[in-house]
Design a protein around this motif. Sequence first.
Motif, PDB file in Angstrom:
ATOM      1  N   PHE A 208     -49.202  36.673 -57.096  1.00  0.00           N
ATOM      2  CA  PHE A 208     -50.518  37.244 -57.331  1.00  0.00           C
ATOM      3  C   PHE A 208     -51.321  37.546 -56.067  1.00  0.00           C
ATOM      4  N   GLU A 209     -50.810  37.162 -54.933  1.00  0.00           N
ATOM      5  CA  GLU A 209     -51.479  37.515 -53.689  1.00  0.00           C
ATOM      6  C   GLU A 209     -51.221  38.998 -53.380  1.00  0.00           C
ATOM      7  N   ALA A 210     -52.113  39.585 -52.609  1.00  0.00           N
ATOM      8  CA  ALA A 210     -52.010  41.015 -52.315  1.00  0.00           C
ATOM      9  C   ALA A 210     -50.661  41.372 -51.694  1.00  0.00           C
ATOM     10  N   GLU A 211     -50.207  40.560 -50.738  1.00  0.00           N
ATOM     11  CA  GLU A 211     -48.935  40.855 -50.080  1.00  0.00           C
ATOM     12  C   GLU A 211     -47.774  40.787 -51.064  1.00  0.00           C
ATOM     13  N   GLU A 212     -47.841  39.844 -52.016  1.00  0.00           N
ATOM     14  CA  GLU A 212     -46.768  39.717 -53.010  1.00  0.00           C
ATOM     15  C   GLU A 212     -46.742  40.933 -53.929  1.00  0.00           C
ATOM     16  N   ILE A 213     -47.910  41.392 -54.336  1.00  0.00           N
ATOM     17  CA  ILE A 213     -47.965  42.554 -55.218  1.00  0.00           C
ATOM     18  C   ILE A 213     -47.491  43.807 -54.492  1.00  0.00           C
ATOM     19  N   LEU A 214     -47.906  43.982 -53.249  1.00  0.00           N
ATOM     20  CA  LEU A 214     -47.462  45.143 -52.467  1.00  0.00           C
ATOM     21  C   LEU A 214     -45.945  45.132 -52.277  1.00  0.00           C
ATOM     22  N   ALA A 215     -45.392  43.960 -52.008  1.00  0.00           N
ATOM     23  CA  ALA A 215     -43.935  43.852 -51.856  1.00  0.00           C
ATOM     24  C   ALA A 215     -43.229  44.211 -53.156  1.00  0.00           C
ATOM     25  N   SER A 216     -43.821  43.822 -54.286  1.00  0.00           N
ATOM     26  CA  SER A 216     -43.215  44.123 -55.580  1.00  0.00           C
ATOM     27  C   SER A 216     -43.298  45.612 -55.890  1.00  0.00           C
ATOM     28  N   ILE A 217     -44.425  46.236 -55.556  1.00  0.00           N
ATOM     29  CA  ILE A 217     -44.541  47.684 -55.752  1.00  0.00           C
ATOM     30  C   ILE A 217     -43.509  48.418 -54.891  1.00  0.00           C
ATOM     31  N   TYR A 218     -43.365  47.971 -53.654  1.00  0.00           N
ATOM     32  CA  TYR A 218     -42.356  48.550 -52.765  1.00  0.00           C
ATOM     33  C   TYR A 218     -40.959  48.457 -53.397  1.00  0.00           C
ATOM     34  N   ALA A 219     -40.640  47.269 -53.932  1.00  0.00           N
ATOM     35  CA  ALA A 219     -39.324  47.073 -54.549  1.00  0.00           C
ATOM     36  C   ALA A 219     -39.129  48.008 -55.736  1.00  0.00           C
ATOM     37  N   LEU A 220     -40.182  48.190 -56.540  1.00  0.00           N
ATOM     38  CA  LEU A 220     -40.068  49.050 -57.714  1.00  0.00           C
ATOM     39  C   LEU A 220     -39.884  50.512 -57.327  1.00  0.00           C
ATOM     40  N   VAL A 221     -40.562  50.934 -56.274  1.00  0.00           N
ATOM     41  CA  VAL A 221     -40.369  52.308 -55.795  1.00  0.00           C
ATOM     42  C   VAL A 221     -38.929  52.504 -55.337  1.00  0.00           C
ATOM     43  N   LYS A 222     -38.416  51.546 -54.598  1.00  0.00           N
ATOM     44  CA  LYS A 222     -37.046  51.635 -54.090  1.00  0.00           C
ATOM     45  C   LYS A 222     -36.005  51.559 -55.213  1.00  0.00           C
TER      46      LYS A 222
END
Length: 345
Positions: A208-222
């Motif tokens: 739920f931290e910003a960095e965790e969410i950004l990393a997850s969005i990155y993974a989903l895009v990839k």
Amino acid sequence: MNINDVMNFLKQYDGDDITIMEVCGTHTASISENAIPSLISDKIHLISGPGCPVCVTVSDYVDRLIELALNGNVIVTFGDMIRVPGSRQALADIKAQGADIRMVYSPIQTIELAKAEPDRSFVFAAVGFETTTPIYALLLDEIIRQGIENIKLLTALKTMPNVIARMCESENTIDGFLAPGHVAVITGSEAFAPLAERYNLPFAVSGFEAEEILASIYALVKLRGTGKVINLYKSAVNEKKNEKASDIVNKYLEPYDASWRGLGVIKDSGMAIKSEYSRYDAGSRELVNDYSHKNGCSCKDIITGIKKPTDCPLYNTACTPESPKGACMVSNEGACFNYITNNRK
């Protein structure tokens, strides 16, 4: 790849438009609080799904709580539920008229309240997803163990897999899901694997931290276009479900066809008290109707990502956090509440 590289990639992304749905109210709140849409490309669209438990609870449920309160029962609940509108009123309205509505921070507090007033009947409003369902099962277990006869539960307990399947089959074009981290603590990340495979969509279990969410969005895009589950919240989530939590839930509860605000009845998408323990149920299974749309509220479209909160004709005019017309404006996990309080666009 470090977080700066992730952020650069997401901000500069210029590929095909991609839509990612979060199905967790805490993710909705964190995305807004951290202004994550402003940190990523306009071609990456984040939409909120049915992940706020208060928001997906039908108005029939609130009406039943009001009926019970007006018949002399003490209603025990968390704070958000007090302000959720039913078909005509909210619990807050009848509390102001003298009904006994009590807010607690833990369901277990209901036991002490009931012991202190054994001649009164108490009803706990048990609303939630897989995350909190074990707590309500433990409450029921303790009520039975102690032989307490003046507590019942009114449940609106939902499970994620079948409603996510409904989202995959909806009019939205969804390219990936931020899987709910809190739910996955109970279900394990494997709960989302059948959905990923069936719909050929990626799921990222996220913290739920910003960095965790950004990393997850990155993974989903990839991972776009692949039916895969990736667990990026390994500090709290295992692949397998929490057996202890599952055992206590299955002891007292069973799947049933639950009604969702804006979505109608979805097969096997809820958990209800088993018939052998029906004496502790305040009438949960009959609550299927939802009248929230009759006041012009677009909540049913907002919780499914069809509309943004700003598309609702009542948004920030007739409907505000101080005077909500729909459940999405009540809870701090609701999409409308977060759009207003954090100026999300």
